[in-house]
Design an enzyme around this catalytic site. Sequence first.
Site, short mmCIF file in Angstrom:
data_model
loop_
_atom_site.label_atom_id
_atom_site.label_comp_id
_atom_site.label_asym_id
_atom_site.label_seq_id
_atom_site.Cartn_x
_atom_site.Cartn_y
_atom_site.Cartn_z
N HIS A 180 37.94 30.70 45.40
CA HIS A 180 37.52 29.35 45.81
C HIS A 180 38.71 28.58 46.39
O HIS A 180 38.98 27.44 46.03
CB HIS A 180 36.90 28.61 44.62
CG HIS A 180 35.64 29.27 44.11
ND1 HIS A 180 34.38 28.78 44.34
CD2 HIS A 180 35.46 30.43 43.43
CE1 HIS A 180 33.48 29.59 43.81
NE2 HIS A 180 34.11 30.60 43.25
N TYR A 187 42.04 32.58 35.16
CA TYR A 187 42.43 31.32 35.81
C TYR A 187 43.93 31.08 35.64
O TYR A 187 44.60 30.60 36.55
CB TYR A 187 41.68 30.14 35.20
CG TYR A 187 40.25 29.94 35.68
CD1 TYR A 187 39.31 30.96 35.61
CD2 TYR A 187 39.83 28.71 36.18
CE1 TYR A 187 38.00 30.76 36.02
CE2 TYR A 187 38.52 28.50 36.60
CZ TYR A 187 37.61 29.53 36.51
OH TYR A 187 36.33 29.32 36.92
#
Lengths: 174, 326
Positions: free
Chosen positions: B46, B304
């Site tokens: 993203h 992440y």
Amino acid sequence: MSNTDRFSLSMRLFHWGMAALVLSMVAAGLLMVTSLQTWQLTLLNIHKAFGVVAILLVTARLINRLQHKLPALPDELADWQKTVAKASHWLLYILLFAMPVSGYLMQYFAGRPVDVFGWFRLPAALQVDIYNYALFRELHGWLALALIGMIALHIGAALHHHFIRKDNVLKSML
Amino acid sequence: MKALYLTLLLAPAFSFSAEGPPRVSAQQFVDLQQGNTDFPGFRRAHAKGICVSGEFRANGQLADYSKASLFKTGATPFTGRLSIAGNNPTAPDLKAPVRSMALSFASSRTEQWRLAMNTPPVMAVADPHTFYQQIQAIQAGPAAVKQFFAAHPESSEFLTWAGQYQATGSFAAETYYSINAFYLVNADGKQQAVRWAMQPTVSVAATDLTAPDALQQEIAARIAADQVVFDWVFTLADATDDENNPTKAWPDSRQQIIAGQLVLTGTTPQLEGDCHAINFDPLVLPDGIKATADPILRARSAAYAESYRRRAKEQLQGALEGSNNE
């Protein structure tokens, strides 16, 4: 054996207690940065909470150490060896402080409050600072490698004293 | 030392011999996501997005279920990000199959909440190692994807969604789902498994927009003209629902509660805004919200963190200096 042939009971307890804690923290740290398993989050939270335990313990340990007389190093050691021995121990202390401090600061600048066993939370920055996060994240990693190296040296030296020099250095901590 | 470190790093990948797909590490996962093309300083997944700001206006309806301060009647500001799937920060907006909304509520120094939501309501697979294989198949092409889905019947609900999903002409008109379930915890310690969605209050038809930044331009113009509002809708699981399986939606008959409205009032290009610095790790949770044992959810923190560590280090080394938003 006179009193100063051996470390005091409190110093021995601090030493072996923290040895167990530090080795567990290093193992947990190396596992949790790689693992995608469901226990990763649990391990991560335990690692952070025990960082608070670690800094409290090392502070108490340092105060305790400064109040006790240490066994003298063997007379046979050359002056430079004594200097290296003392310097390596102070370096270990510095690393034991620097690890939890850098670990907390990387969390702080990433805006991640640290939950301490559900009792309370350490504050984090309201605004994330990615540069300082990067700095302390990398520092935490490099300090961990330095700590692993120093621990290996420390263990190697203790075994060298015991099995090769056959002196009293290792026994003084048992 | 490096060899020792690598051995320790790789140990978890080999230390289990349970059935199922080969276990991958966070590093392998992020390597796969970032692919062969480097975009230093950008997110590995993203990568292309726009910062948004605004506030959540709680109506108090959820306060009995969660003690999170956010749900008490009143407004809490947020820093957010609207993005598209993919590793390329300059990819064309309209080509991406998935759109996302991420939010960060910094309610206080000790209570922060990050949310990362996507347009699909469910995952195609139920664990990160199979997800790794799904991404490999997507990168290999349509034949591999077909083969992958045929071998994974758990993807049926995802495929049904994908078959009927119509991309809209605006970030403002999409529904963004938590996908994974969480527990709300109230003042009495009672837990309730929930999923949530940000439901749009406008509909915008898919347009014949073609500009590479069409969605960013559209949302910036829309918010400049007027606030954009979403309803924050929670769905409560009952005892028969499996909160740990992200491939299965819960029945429509489940109780839903609107906790309030999310109001978007500003946009900023991502490299000029506050959202770029944030790791939207959905496991950063305030008191009153807890993670379920969903294996996909539990894998997100480490993945992440690895992506964040890489780009933060690159940024520290000056990767984004002098670059504009592209």
